[in-house]
Scaffold this active site. Structure first.
Site, short mmCIF file in Angstrom:
data_model
loop_
_atom_site.label_atom_id
_atom_site.label_comp_id
_atom_site.label_asym_id
_atom_site.label_seq_id
_atom_site.Cartn_x
_atom_site.Cartn_y
_atom_site.Cartn_z
N ASP A 109 0.81 -1.18 0.17
CA ASP A 109 0.01 -0.07 -0.08
C ASP A 109 0.87 1.13 -0.05
O ASP A 109 0.23 2.42 0.33
CB ASP A 109 -0.96 -0.05 1.31
CG ASP A 109 -0.13 -0.02 2.59
OD1 ASP A 109 1.06 -0.26 2.55
OD2 ASP A 109 -0.84 0.22 3.54
N CYS A 129 5.06 -0.35 2.58
CA CYS A 129 6.01 -1.39 3.12
C CYS A 129 7.09 -1.27 3.89
O CYS A 129 7.45 -2.05 4.81
CB CYS A 129 6.05 -2.06 1.73
SG CYS A 129 6.90 -1.42 0.62
N HIS A 131 9.47 -3.41 -3.62
CA HIS A 131 8.76 -3.62 -2.25
C HIS A 131 9.73 -4.15 -1.20
O HIS A 131 10.77 -4.66 -1.36
CB HIS A 131 7.98 -4.83 -2.60
CG HIS A 131 6.97 -5.31 -1.57
ND1 HIS A 131 5.88 -4.29 -0.93
CD2 HIS A 131 6.78 -6.23 -0.61
CE1 HIS A 131 5.10 -4.93 -0.06
NE2 HIS A 131 5.85 -6.26 0.10
#
Length: 227
Positions: free
Chosen positions: A96, A99, A205
């Protein structure tokens, strides 16, 4: 005119409410720390087991461009192979935009939901120690700081350095980079008191790292970054 005043009043009330909630959250975290006597960071077993790894120098920087699908796939495969070699498992963080802060919160408090608190602490560190970080920011520092305060704004290697400084932590980053697979981010002019282990799928990520078999089970509410 009266409508504008009502709107302004509502906006002000909302802002005050948000500020109050942030303060309440900080008090909650402070209570947790007082009970535990320290941040609930991972113990040093993982660090001792991987002490043979050669780290690459860390240079704080903003995020680069997101790789295309082919490059991202190759990077993800490289990271997965590297983690398997080191006998590490990722605890998946929600994709979102928070992370990095979720992964840091998990390592610090065993709870990714404290990511808002971690972001606030990091942005306070950036704000009050401008001289340490301004040289790495290729834009107006005030604009960068305002940007990083927003929930959902991706953390970068500057915020990682600020986190290391704020929490007196050595951040151990296992990456998908081809040539520098392991990076240690050390506090500036401080001795670290804890180690935080994160994985970094380059420009995509962050996840929280554990040894195989030690990953806590959690129910998640949002979609993961996964192929």
């Amino acid at each position: 005119m009266s409508e504008n005043l009502r709107n302004a009043s509502g906006s002000s009330s909302s802002s005050l409410g948000s500020s109050f909630q942030d303060t309440e959250d900080d008090h909650t975290i402070a209570s947790i720390l007082a009970e535990d006597g320290d941040y609930r960071a991972s113990d040093n077993r993982l660090g001792k087991r991987l002490s043979h790894l050669d780290s690459f120098p860390h240079t704080p920087r903003i995020n680069g461009e997101i790789p295309d699908v082919n490059d991202a796939t190759v990077d993800h495969e490289r990271l997965s192979e590297r983690l398997a070699t080191y006998d590490l498992t990722e605890l998946q963080m929600e994709g979102d935009g928070n992370c990095q802060f979720r992964a840091l919160a998990d390592q610090l408090f065993r709870n990714p939901d404290h990511h808002k608190y971690v972001r606030r602490q990091v942005t306070k560190q950036l704000k009050h120690n401008k001289a340490l970080y301004e040289g790495y920011v290729p834009m107006k520092y005030r604009s960068y700081l305002k940007q990083m305060k927003k929930s959902g704004e991706w953390g970068d290697h500057i915020t990682l350095q600020a986190a290391a400084d704020r929490f007196d932590a050595k951040i151990c980053l296992v990456t998908s980079f081809r040539d520098n697979g392991y990076i240690e981010i050390l506090p500036t002019d401080k001795t670290h008191t804890k180690e935080l282990w994160l994985s970094f799928w380059s420009e995509v990520h962050y996840n929280s790292l554990y040894t195989n078999g030690d990953v806590p089970c959690r129910v998640t509410r949002k979609k993961y970054w996964l192929f």
